[in-house]
Write an enzyme that holds these catalytic residues in place. Structure first.
Site, PDB file in Angstrom:
ATOM      1  NE  ARG A  88      -3.961   0.164   2.007  1.00 29.63           N
ATOM      2  CZ  ARG A  88      -4.775   0.716   2.922  1.00 29.63           C
ATOM      3  NH1 ARG A  88      -4.731   0.307   4.175  1.00 29.63           N
ATOM      4  NH2 ARG A  88      -5.621   1.667   2.592  1.00 29.63           N
ATOM      5  CD  GLN A 192     -11.694   1.926   6.884  1.00 24.49           C
ATOM      6  OE1 GLN A 192     -12.747   2.452   6.518  1.00 24.49           O
ATOM      7  NE2 GLN A 192     -10.691   1.706   6.048  1.00 24.49           N
ATOM      8  CG  ASP A 233      -3.028   6.771   6.482  1.00 26.43           C
ATOM      9  OD1 ASP A 233      -4.060   7.386   6.805  1.00 26.43           O
ATOM     10  OD2 ASP A 233      -2.895   5.543   6.631  1.00 26.43           O
TER      11      ASP A 233
HETATM   12  O1  MRU Z   1      -7.226   2.465   4.718  1.00 25.26           O
HETATM   13  P1  MRU Z   1      -6.934   2.368   6.182  1.00 25.26           P
HETATM   14  O2  MRU Z   1      -8.045   1.797   6.998  1.00 25.26           O
HETATM   15  O3  MRU Z   1      -5.581   1.742   6.454  1.00 25.26           O
HETATM   16  O4  MRU Z   1      -6.887   3.867   6.605  1.00 25.26           O
HETATM   17  C1  MRU Z   1      -5.861   4.427   7.212  1.00 25.26           C
HETATM   18  C2  MRU Z   1      -6.233   4.746   8.557  1.00 25.26           C
HETATM   19  O5  MRU Z   1      -6.353   3.876   9.395  1.00 25.26           O
HETATM   20  C3  MRU Z   1      -6.549   6.093   8.858  1.00 25.26           C
HETATM   21  O6  MRU Z   1      -6.418   6.981   7.863  1.00 25.26           O
HETATM   22  C4  MRU Z   1      -6.086   6.536  10.174  1.00 25.26           C
HETATM   23  O7  MRU Z   1      -6.772   7.664  10.480  1.00 25.26           O
HETATM   24  C5  MRU Z   1      -4.612   6.740  10.290  1.00 25.26           C
HETATM   25  S1  MRU Z   1      -3.780   5.413  11.018  1.00 25.26           S
HETATM   26  C6  MRU Z   1      -3.920   5.590  12.745  1.00 25.26           C
END
Ligand code: MRU
Length: 333
Positions: A88, A192, A233
């Site tokens: 990713r 999520q 992220d």
């Molecule tokens: O696609 P995901 O579920 O991996 O999304 C990333 C996240 O979990 C979030 O953006 C989050 O706010 C940051 S990680 C604590």
């Protein structure tokens, strides 16, 4: 929730709680090959930037063990590790952790395992330090007896290795008796917020209500929110913050309404190699995530889709960054 270990190293493999099945099924999966790890990452069985860092780190250990078992050439091992690193693109923690552990490939299994465990332990400590620093900052700068908080996506135990980032702050505030209510954005398309954050808040006994993402702006402008707090992220040098898609809408509403908007993240999420958010690669995901709800079609079959997993909030919209170092305001410093 602290009893839940969504990521656990077991002698020669990784055990993860499969987040695609939550909240209805709590089931663990064993990852024994690099492809198992990549698949788990890409299907979001394991997700969240700091958690991806830990899984990437242990993924290198798994690659090393697999290479010995299957007698890979150094080139095959290198290719597998690159595939893992690229599983990713947006969360910087994955590439950061894979690179950090890979430096020790020549030093044997124990050394790389030690490094992976160090990454996990540092994240656990960072979770607590982030929460402590945030509480101190709020005490000094905000001083409300109790807060109505809005959050987006999942930033708790499931997204990290311990208490979480933004959700870790909420958890610490709750223990201090300072949470009136958490408004949880459901976080389309994969929910999520409603599947994972609400599940964690429920277990922690923290009062919450789930709202559809499009209710957030109205709640913020309507005076229902004392502050919004999210994770990240990847954060560029100027503070531009990539986070789950929908974060920017929350930040825009906060800016307009004069409501504080906080970002909580460990230093491993701050990418000092990029000047601004323009350099952040935004992952686009499968259109099925938008066109289907479970197995039900919710759009005309064959519709075209724009499905970015993240958006970038300008650094200037962020009231303050909470990190494990006290003043993590990485704005071009
Ligand atoms: O696609 P995901 O579920 O991996 O999304 C990333 C996240 O979990 C979030 O953006 C989050 O706010 C940051 S990680 C604590």
């Amino acid at each position: 929730v602290s009893d839940i270990r969504p990521i656990e190293w077991e002698t020669d493999h990784l055990r993860i709680l499969d987040q695609t099945l939550l909240p209805s099924i709590e089931e663990y999966r064993e990852l024994r090959t690099v492809n198992d790890v990549i698949l788990a990452i890409q299907s979001l069985a394991v997700r969240g930037a700091p958690a991806l860092g830990a899984v990437g780190a242990y993924g290198v250990v798994i690659a090393f063990i697999q290479a010995e078992r299957e007698q890979w050439t150094p080139e095959t091992l290198g290719q597998n590790i690159r595939n893992l690193r690229d599983a990713r693109p947006t969360a910087v923690n994955l590439a950061w952790a894979v690179d950090r552990v890979s430096r020790y490939l020549g030093d044997g299994i124990q050394r790389i395992l030690d490094e992976a465990q160090a990454i996990e332990n540092e994240d656990r400590e960072a979770n607590l330090a982030i929460a402590n620093n945030a509480l101190t900052w709020l005490d000094v700068n905000y001083q409300k007896p109790s807060y109505r908080i809005l959050t987006h996506c999942n930033t708790g135990t499931l997204a990290t290795t311990y208490w979480g980032t933004a959700l870790g702050v909420i958890r610490a505030l709750h223990l201090a008796g300072k949470v009136t209510e958490v408004l949880v954005d459901e976080t389309r398309p994969l929910l999520q917020g409603s599947r994972l954050t609400a599940w964690e808040l429920e277990k922690l006994g923290i009062p919450y209500r789930i709202q559809v993402d499009s209710a957030a702006a109205g709640a913020i402008l309507g005076g229902m929110v004392d502050f919004a707090i999210v994770g990240a992220d990847r954060i560029a040098k100027n503070g531009d913050t990539a986070n789950k898609v929908g974060t920017l809408s929350v930040a825009l509403a906060c800016k307009y309404a004069g409501v504080p908007f906080f970002v909580a993240a460990p230093t491993s999420t701050f990418d000092q190699s990029i000047a601004s958010g323009n350099s952040i690669e935004i992952e686009e995901r499968n259109k099925r995530e938008v066109l289907n709800f479970g197995n039900i079609d919710v759009a005309p079959i064959g519709s075209n889709v724009f499905n970015p997993a993240f958006d970038v909030t300008p650094g200037s919209f962020v009231t303050h960054f909470f990190s494990e170092t006290k003043d993590a305001v990485y704005r071009g410093e």
